[in-house]
Scaffold this active site. Structure first.
Site, short mmCIF file in Angstrom:
data_model
loop_
_atom_site.label_atom_id
_atom_site.label_comp_id
_atom_site.label_asym_id
_atom_site.label_seq_id
_atom_site.Cartn_x
_atom_site.Cartn_y
_atom_site.Cartn_z
N THR A 339 0.85 -1.19 0.00
CA THR A 339 0.00 0.00 0.00
C THR A 339 0.88 1.24 0.00
O THR A 339 1.91 1.27 0.66
CB THR A 339 -0.94 0.00 1.23
N HIS A 391 2.35 -11.72 14.14
CA HIS A 391 3.41 -12.31 14.94
C HIS A 391 3.12 -13.77 15.30
O HIS A 391 4.00 -14.48 15.79
CB HIS A 391 3.60 -11.49 16.22
#
Length: 430
Positions: A339, A391
């Site tokens: 993006t 994560h």
């Protein structure tokens, strides 16, 4: 013969859509294969075409939420209705509220003649005096009683009456102008309310779920863009002449990402239940701001494309997004997202992961900043980059290593070729 126009299925698991708007009027004559309506689904805006020519009768209103398979219109093929000039219902342009300037306030004049019967002439009269007039009166020892007595016996002439009439008209005009301005200001406190589209509603749900269901973390770095800027300045004209498309930054970033994904495949993975799915190809999603919200079309097998092919793919998808022509196939899939908030002036951000992907790279604006180069402070064009990742599946070593590799290849773009004879020209395909 009547033909029913039903809401088609935009894709699996979608049971209802929103009728975004009609492209024709009720009773209009439509041609076969003419677009007559647009619908918003959870994933895209799609158009519905007429199956035959004839007069159309609308059965649903714009903004309605309708189930898949619902009849929203009928077409009478045996009735040749009059063609309606212009297929779309044009909205009247909103008129801007113009505030009229308030005319300069005219100095107030003393009403020298008291109202009422002459028997009341001796009543007290209040004078409206300016600060300057009071100062002059004090300097010349003139009292208010002396002024009142003078004006009581002052003979009113024609010029005095004309002066009074002109000042009275100006006062009325000032009050009228002030009232109009106040009304105009009050009228400007407007608001607009419209139903949230299915696309915006689904996007909101997905973004909130990402924040709640993933262990999202963001790591940052900075990229010295001097090398890429030099290549673009040197070859941009030749590149455009040969390939018919401009040389932007997105192709360099996409190429760097695909090469880094080969070295850090964990970043190119997704969680599927209790399994981790790792992809050996790179379908890069490019976040694009469309008229109805953020859409994320996909460049398939970007790891096999040249810079020119990537630029052509980005241009094609951007045009489709602008014209609301993206299909479900254009936006389905994707293993990694890029993006670019820099086109809007963003200096730094923490992009949100595009589910079910596990990572997204955020680009930002390029600003000349002082940085240390070989022990000296120099001014170079610098971009901050951000990698948000899940994560649960990507550890710090993989995420930081991936972003550092992207940084290294962007600062040394010829390294993407791994020792080509004419690296810069080969990279550009010229």
């Amino acid at each position: 013969m009547l033909i029913e126009v039903k809401v088609p299925s935009p894709g699996e698991s979608i049971s209802e859509v929103q009728l975004a708007g009609w492209l024709v009027e009720d009773g209009a004559y439509v041609e076969q294969n003419q677009d007559i309506a647009e619908i918003d689904s959870d994933k895209a805006t799609l158009s519905i075409a007429a199956e035959a020519s004839g007069t159309i009768s609308l059965k649903a209103n714009s903004g309605d939420t309708v189930a898949v398979g619902t009849v929203i219109a009928t077409i009478n093929t045996s009735e040749a209705g009059k063609r309606v000039a212009g297929n779309a219902t044009k909205e009247k342009p909103a008129t801007n509220t113009v505030l009229k300037p308030i005319a300069d306030k005219q100095p107030e004049k003393v009403d020298v003649m008291p109202e009422g019967d002459r028997a009341k002439e001796s009543a007290a009269i209040e004078l409206s005096l300016s600060p300057l007039a009071r100062k002059i009166m004090e300097a010349d020892n003139i009292s208010e009683e002396e002024l009142i007595s003078f004006f009581k016996h002052y003979r009113i002439s024609r010029k005095d009456l004309e002066f009074y009439q002109s000042q009275k008209s100006a006062s009325i005009s000032n009050r009228s102008s002030l009232q109009q301005s106040i009304k105009a200001i009050e009228g400007s406190r407007t608001e607009d309310r419209k139903k949230m589209s299915s696309l915006r509603k689904k996007l909101s749900e997905r973004l909130v779920s990402v924040k709640n269901e993933t262990a999202m973390l963001t790591t940052f770095n900075e990229v010295n863009m001097s090398a890429i800027m030099d290549i673009r300045n040197k070859y941009k004209d030749t590149f455009k002449q040969k390939h018919g498309v401009g040389l932007g930054f997105m192709s360099f970033f996409t190429k760097a990402v695909t090469e880094a994904l080969k070295l850090f495949p964990q970043v190119n993975s997704q969680i599927d239940g209790d399994d981790i799915v790792t992809y050996h190809y790179a379908d890069i999603s490019i976040a694009v701001s469309g008229p109805k919200g953020l859409v994320v079309p996909v460049i398939r097998n970007a790891e096999k494309l040249s810079l020119a092919e990537i630029e052509l793919a980005v241009k094609e998808l951007a045009i489709k997004a602008r014209d609301n022509k993206l299909s479900l196939d254009d936006m389905s899939g994707g293993t990694f997202t890029i993006t670019n908030g820099g086109v809007f002036g963003s200096m730094l951000s923490t992009p949100i992961i595009n589910p079910p992907q596990s990572a997204i790279l955020g680009m930002h604006n390029i600003v000349e900043r002082p940085i240390a180069v070989n022990g000296k402070v120099e001014i170079h064009p610098v971009m901050y980059v951000a990698l948000s990742y899940d994560h649960r599946i990507i550890d710090g070593r993989e995420s930081v290593g991936f972003l550092v590799k992207v940084k290294d290849m962007l600062e040394n773009p010829t390294s993407m070729l791994f020792g080509a004879k004419n690296p810069a020209e080969t990279l550009l395909g010229i």
